[in-house]
Design a protein around this motif. Structure first.
Motif, PDB file in Angstrom:
ATOM      1  N   THR A  41      -3.245   7.252  -3.627  1.00  0.00           N
ATOM      2  CA  THR A  41      -3.139   6.079  -2.775  1.00  0.00           C
ATOM      3  C   THR A  41      -3.087   4.836  -3.657  1.00  0.00           C
ATOM      4  O   THR A  41      -3.463   4.886  -4.832  1.00  0.00           O
ATOM      5  CB  THR A  41      -4.311   5.939  -1.786  1.00  0.00           C
ATOM      6  OG1 THR A  41      -5.535   5.878  -2.531  1.00  0.00           O
ATOM      7  CG2 THR A  41      -4.355   7.101  -0.806  1.00  0.00           C
ATOM      8  N   TYR A  42      -2.625   3.752  -3.070  1.00  0.00           N
ATOM      9  CA  TYR A  42      -2.525   2.500  -3.818  1.00  0.00           C
ATOM     10  C   TYR A  42      -2.679   1.342  -2.853  1.00  0.00           C
ATOM     11  O   TYR A  42      -2.175   1.380  -1.722  1.00  0.00           O
ATOM     12  CB  TYR A  42      -1.164   2.401  -4.527  1.00  0.00           C
ATOM     13  CG  TYR A  42      -0.911   1.026  -5.118  1.00  0.00           C
ATOM     14  CD1 TYR A  42      -0.224   0.066  -4.382  1.00  0.00           C
ATOM     15  CD2 TYR A  42      -1.381   0.696  -6.380  1.00  0.00           C
ATOM     16  CE1 TYR A  42      -0.012  -1.203  -4.903  1.00  0.00           C
ATOM     17  CE2 TYR A  42      -1.174  -0.566  -6.912  1.00  0.00           C
ATOM     18  CZ  TYR A  42      -0.490  -1.508  -6.173  1.00  0.00           C
ATOM     19  OH  TYR A  42      -0.287  -2.762  -6.689  1.00  0.00           O
TER      20      TYR A  42
ATOM     21  N   SER B  85       0.843  -1.187   0.000  1.00  0.00           N
ATOM     22  CA  SER B  85       0.000   0.000   0.000  1.00  0.00           C
ATOM     23  C   SER B  85       0.881   1.240   0.000  1.00  0.00           C
ATOM     24  O   SER B  85       2.059   1.182   0.376  1.00  0.00           O
ATOM     25  CB  SER B  85      -0.921   0.011   1.224  1.00  0.00           C
ATOM     26  OG  SER B  85      -1.813   1.096   1.175  1.00  0.00           O
ATOM     27  N   CYS B  86       0.292   2.352  -0.414  1.00  0.00           N
ATOM     28  CA  CYS B  86       1.037   3.604  -0.498  1.00  0.00           C
ATOM     29  C   CYS B  86       0.086   4.778  -0.325  1.00  0.00           C
ATOM     30  O   CYS B  86      -1.095   4.694  -0.691  1.00  0.00           O
ATOM     31  CB  CYS B  86       1.742   3.687  -1.850  1.00  0.00           C
ATOM     32  SG  CYS B  86       2.527   5.277  -2.192  1.00  0.00           S
ATOM     33  N   ILE B  87       0.615   5.847   0.222  1.00  0.00           N
ATOM     34  CA  ILE B  87      -0.121   7.106   0.275  1.00  0.00           C
ATOM     35  C   ILE B  87       0.876   8.222   0.024  1.00  0.00           C
ATOM     36  O   ILE B  87       1.980   8.215   0.558  1.00  0.00           O
ATOM     37  CB  ILE B  87      -0.842   7.280   1.635  1.00  0.00           C
ATOM     38  CG1 ILE B  87      -1.730   8.522   1.620  1.00  0.00           C
ATOM     39  CG2 ILE B  87       0.140   7.311   2.803  1.00  0.00           C
ATOM     40  CD1 ILE B  87      -2.692   8.575   2.812  1.00  0.00           C
ATOM     41  N   SER B  88       0.490   9.166  -0.810  1.00  0.00           N
ATOM     42  CA  SER B  88       1.390  10.258  -1.161  1.00  0.00           C
ATOM     43  C   SER B  88       0.772  11.597  -0.784  1.00  0.00           C
ATOM     44  O   SER B  88      -0.325  11.925  -1.241  1.00  0.00           O
ATOM     45  CB  SER B  88       1.690  10.238  -2.664  1.00  0.00           C
ATOM     46  OG  SER B  88       2.430  11.397  -3.029  1.00  0.00           O
TER      47      SER B  88
ATOM     48  N   PHE C 272      -6.942  -3.904   4.093  1.00  0.00           N
ATOM     49  CA  PHE C 272      -5.917  -3.027   4.657  1.00  0.00           C
ATOM     50  C   PHE C 272      -6.281  -1.573   4.380  1.00  0.00           C
ATOM     51  O   PHE C 272      -6.849  -1.244   3.336  1.00  0.00           O
ATOM     52  CB  PHE C 272      -4.552  -3.304   4.037  1.00  0.00           C
ATOM     53  CG  PHE C 272      -3.925  -4.623   4.399  1.00  0.00           C
ATOM     54  CD1 PHE C 272      -4.638  -5.621   5.059  1.00  0.00           C
ATOM     55  CD2 PHE C 272      -2.593  -4.868   4.083  1.00  0.00           C
ATOM     56  CE1 PHE C 272      -4.052  -6.828   5.388  1.00  0.00           C
ATOM     57  CE2 PHE C 272      -1.995  -6.070   4.399  1.00  0.00           C
ATOM     58  CZ  PHE C 272      -2.727  -7.053   5.050  1.00  0.00           C
ATOM     59  N   THR C 273      -5.920  -0.711   5.319  1.00  0.00           N
ATOM     60  CA  THR C 273      -6.127   0.727   5.154  1.00  0.00           C
ATOM     61  C   THR C 273      -4.872   1.468   5.571  1.00  0.00           C
ATOM     62  O   THR C 273      -4.352   1.248   6.672  1.00  0.00           O
ATOM     63  CB  THR C 273      -7.309   1.219   6.005  1.00  0.00           C
ATOM     64  OG1 THR C 273      -8.492   0.492   5.652  1.00  0.00           O
ATOM     65  CG2 THR C 273      -7.560   2.704   5.771  1.00  0.00           C
TER      66      THR C 273
END
Length: 126
Positions: free
Chosen positions: A58-59, A49-52, A68-69
């Motif tokens: 997000t991914y 997961s990713c957050i920018s 998942f969060t």
């Protein structure tokens, strides 16, 4: 010194939950992308997961969507990965990683992040 420190891993039964934390020091989350990668024994490291905060992207990997969060508390300079409905296939060492001024799309490659945490082990028993 720029540093990421993960915590929150452990042993959990299938169906259970864990929350991983990634605390940053030496930099702030402004304009950074934060990603969680995992690596199981004998397998390649892959993004979970990713957050920018650079572009708001997000991914989530298909395998974790809906379970998942990812979130960030910029005031605490800490990123979180809430993991629910855990499965033995989720067993791995989880690493958080950071890169400045990129979208999540750019951070999917494990060769891109310049800052890595040491990892935290998640073990899901059946």
């Amino acid at each position: 010194e720029v540093q990421l420190v993960e915590s929150g891993g452990g042993l959990v039964q299938a169906g259970g939950s864990l929350r991983l934390s990634c605390a940053a020091s030496g930099f702030t989350f402004d304009d950074y992308a934060i990603a969680w990668f995992r690596q199981a024994p004998g397998k390649e490291r892959g993004v979970v997961s990713c957050i920018s905060s650079f572009d708001g992207s997000t991914y989530y990997a298909d395998s974790v969507k809906g379970r998942f969060t990812i979130s960030s508390d910029n005031a605490k300079n800490t990123n979180y990965l809430q993991m629910n409905s855990l499965d033995p296939e989720d067993t791995a060492v989880y690493h958080c990683a950071a890169q400045w001024m990129v979208s999540c799309a750019a951070l999917l490659n494990p060769g891109i992040p310049e800052v890595w945490g040491q990892g935290t082990l998640v073990t899901v028993s059946s």
